[in-house]
Design an enzyme around this catalytic site. Structure first.
Site, PDB file in Angstrom:
ATOM      1  N   GLN A  69       5.199   3.111   0.269  1.00 44.57           N
ATOM      2  CA  GLN A  69       6.646   2.960   0.309  1.00 44.57           C
ATOM      3  C   GLN A  69       7.221   3.961   1.301  1.00 44.57           C
ATOM      4  O   GLN A  69       6.602   4.991   1.590  1.00 44.57           O
ATOM      5  CB  GLN A  69       7.274   3.144  -1.070  1.00 44.57           C
ATOM      6  CG  GLN A  69       7.055   4.498  -1.707  1.00 44.57           C
ATOM      7  CD  GLN A  69       7.489   4.512  -3.170  1.00 44.57           C
ATOM      8  OE1 GLN A  69       7.346   3.520  -3.881  1.00 44.57           O
ATOM      9  NE2 GLN A  69       8.023   5.637  -3.622  1.00 44.57           N
ATOM     10  N   ASP A 124      -1.446  -7.182  12.452  1.00 46.89           N
ATOM     11  CA  ASP A 124      -0.518  -7.520  11.368  1.00 46.89           C
ATOM     12  C   ASP A 124       0.932  -7.497  11.856  1.00 46.89           C
ATOM     13  O   ASP A 124       1.776  -6.791  11.300  1.00 46.89           O
ATOM     14  CB  ASP A 124      -0.704  -6.533  10.212  1.00 46.89           C
ATOM     15  CG  ASP A 124      -0.047  -7.016   8.925  1.00 46.89           C
ATOM     16  OD1 ASP A 124       0.168  -8.237   8.795  1.00 46.89           O
ATOM     17  OD2 ASP A 124       0.244  -6.177   8.051  1.00 46.89           O
ATOM     18  N   LEU A 174       0.795  -1.224   0.000  1.00 44.75           N
ATOM     19  CA  LEU A 174       0.000   0.000   0.000  1.00 44.75           C
ATOM     20  C   LEU A 174       0.827   1.274   0.000  1.00 44.75           C
ATOM     21  O   LEU A 174       0.297   2.348  -0.260  1.00 44.75           O
ATOM     22  CB  LEU A 174      -0.932   0.017   1.224  1.00 44.75           C
ATOM     23  CG  LEU A 174      -1.860  -1.176   1.409  1.00 44.75           C
ATOM     24  CD1 LEU A 174      -2.736  -0.977   2.643  1.00 44.75           C
ATOM     25  CD2 LEU A 174      -2.730  -1.400   0.175  1.00 44.75           C
TER      26      LEU A 174
END
Length: 532
Positions: free
Chosen positions: A169, A316, A167
């Site tokens: 950088q 996550d 999604l």
């Protein structure tokens, strides 16, 4: 000029004129409008590519398994080949579509206790896969959100990303005051693509049951939409990080990077730059004097604290989001990154989940049943097996399960997932939505511990925090209650000790057989994996 020839010329000229006019109109539009048009056109390509992949996978399974007797050697061999081809197709489609599709592929890879091995091994390549964007897109994003280019805001800004994900950088930069920072930039077209990609997924999820009636996942779309929308809001991510730091402040080895709010928006997140070892980089950890036991224990303890005590859970915690470094005093520090995906579990559900774990350890069948019902799942055996990630068995004394997860246990779990997919999907639909992401956390933590070589007993650490969550709900107030609490804790500790002792004896036996050349290496590896 003949009428037919005139008509043929007009048939050629009119489309060309329309194309030229359309292109001219497109070129005079502002960049955001141009981008939306490009995204719309590309969305059609992603839709047809995804639909083709889904149909190809379905047809492949049907064609190669047709007429074969289920559970026969030819059937199993054909199934393995179909799994591999399907996984290869999913990876290729995710890479071609990019963005949200890579994110979904990464999520699938975390279900390594249910999905076939071919899927897990193949989808793993998506964990470190990302799409890098051009410098012009970086400038455009900064101009839209701050009205300035990066070099006008920061003293230094490294144009080459130091990390890239599905999604966003990350670029390294330096503030005007000389502080080292990390600037996370969302891919500029993701928000424009969101609705179109969600529509594609909705169509696919609604079509799957027509070919495979047991796979009914359309209900998950609402949860999926909310989850991805949360991850696309970097201001929300920043707030999640700050709350995580407050919740875990009593664990002095946990650290969350500082947020620079002046340079943070919904698409740009600026934080303190952190240097350290990726948690699964064993060579780096050992080189810097960290023991795998300490690293594994503190990682599991921090995650268990969120699940069973605070109820605000990092959903996550994959290896790229966990770093290890030294604090100012030279002690080990666990740095938690990427707080985009969090889940808050309701107190009543958290307490029921704690009691479920405690009852499993104690072999309390009635306790497991009651906790499962409170979580909306009367099928207590299936739920308990999903939670502890190994088959649960009834015994004459109550409940039991193997501390060691054998090859047969793993196959049984995967067979159960295939044969009872409709039941598992129904259970996932009925259980509290927060519990799905919490189980994702548990599974990722298990995988990290396994990558470290299983230096600590994850199950024991988590079980103790679950028991602590139950005890904290109603602290003893009288001497009689204190004595009863101590007795209950002693009983619980004895059950865990008994499990650990049995596990140690089994592992020692298998390792001895391997050393004597009487057992294959795979058996010893399973002995180590049992603690994960």
């Amino acid at each position: 000029m003949p009428l037919s020839k005139l008509l043929r010329r007009r048939a050629l000229v009119v489309p060309l004129a329309l194309c030229a006019g359309g292109y001219g109109y497109y070129k005079v539009l502002p960049e955001p409008r141009q981008r939306k048009i490009r995204v719309t056109l590309q969305g059609g390509g992603r839709f047809f590519r995804s639909t083709y992949t889904g149909l190809a996978i379905s047809f492949d399974y049907w064609w190669h398994l047709f007429g074969l007797e289920e559970d026969s050697p030819p059937y199993d061999a054909a199934m393995d080949e179909c799994h591999q081809r399907a996984a290869d197709r999913i990876v290729a489609t995710a890479l071609a579509n990019g963005g949200l599709y890579i994110k979904l592929g990464q999520g699938l890879a975390s279900f390594n206790h249910i999905l076939p091995r071919a899927y897990i091994n193949t989808l793993q390549v998506l964990q470190d896969m990302a799409l890098e964007r051009g410098h012009g897109e970086v400038d455009e994003l900064f101009l839209q959100d701050f009205g300035k280019k990066p070099e006008e805001i920061f003293r230094k800004f490294d144009r080459e990303p130091i990390a890239a994900a599905s999604l966003a950088q990350v670029h390294r930069a330096e503030t005007m005051e000389g502080e080292q920072i990390a600037v996370k930039l969302q891919y500029i077209d993701l928000r424009d693509r969101f609705d179109g990609d969600m529509f594609t997924l909705e169509v696919l999820l609604r079509c799957v049951p027509l070919l495979h009636p047991k796979f009914k996942f359309a209900w998950m779309l609402k949860e999926l939409r909310e989850t991805l929308a949360q991850e696309l809001d970097f201001e929300k991510e920043a707030k999640n990080g700050e709350r995580c730091q407050r919740d875990l402040k009593h664990l002095n080895y946990v650290y969350v990077p500082k947020i620079y709010w002046d340079w943070t928006t919904k698409r740009v997140l600026t934080t303190e730059f952190i240097e350290g070892c990726k948690i699964t980089n064993k060579e780096c950890l050992k080189l810097n004097g960290f023991t795998l036991q300490e690293v594994g224990h503190k990682m599991i303890e921090a995650m268990a604290e969120q699940i069973f005590i605070s109820g605000f859970v990092h959903a996550d915690p994959h290896p790229g989001n966990l770093m290890v470094r030294r604090d100012k005093s030279g002690n080990m520090q666990l740095v938690l990154l990427d707080h985009g995906l969090y889940e808050k579990i309701a107190d009543k559900d958290r307490l029921a989940f704690c009691n479920l774990w405690k009852s499993i350890v104690l072999g309390d069948l009635e306790g497991v049943k009651q906790s499962s019902v409170k979580l909306g799942v009367p099928e207590y055996e299936v739920l308990a097996s999903m939670v502890i990630q190994r088959p649960l068995r009834k015994t004459s004394k109550g409940l039991g399960f193997r501390v060691q997860l054998s090859k047969e246990d793993m196959k049984l779990m995967q067979d159960m997932a295939v044969k009872h997919m409709d039941l598992i999907v129904d259970i996932l639909r009925r259980m509290p939505s927060a519990l799905m992401l919490i189980m994702r956390n548990i599974n990722i933590v298990r995988s990290v511990n396994l990558e470290l070589g299983t230096p600590v007993n994850r199950f024991n650490i988590m079980a103790r925090r679950a028991a602590g969550g139950v005890a904290a709900e109603k602290p003893p107030t009288t001497q009689v209650e204190r004595v009863a609490t101590r007795f209950e804790r002693a009983k619980f500790d004895f059950c865990l000790w008994r499990m650990s002792m049995w596990n140690w004896m089994t592992a020692t036996y298998l390792l001895t057989l391997q050393w004597l050349g009487l057992a294959p290496k795979e058996l010893a590896n399973m002995a180590r994996a049992g603690l994960a």
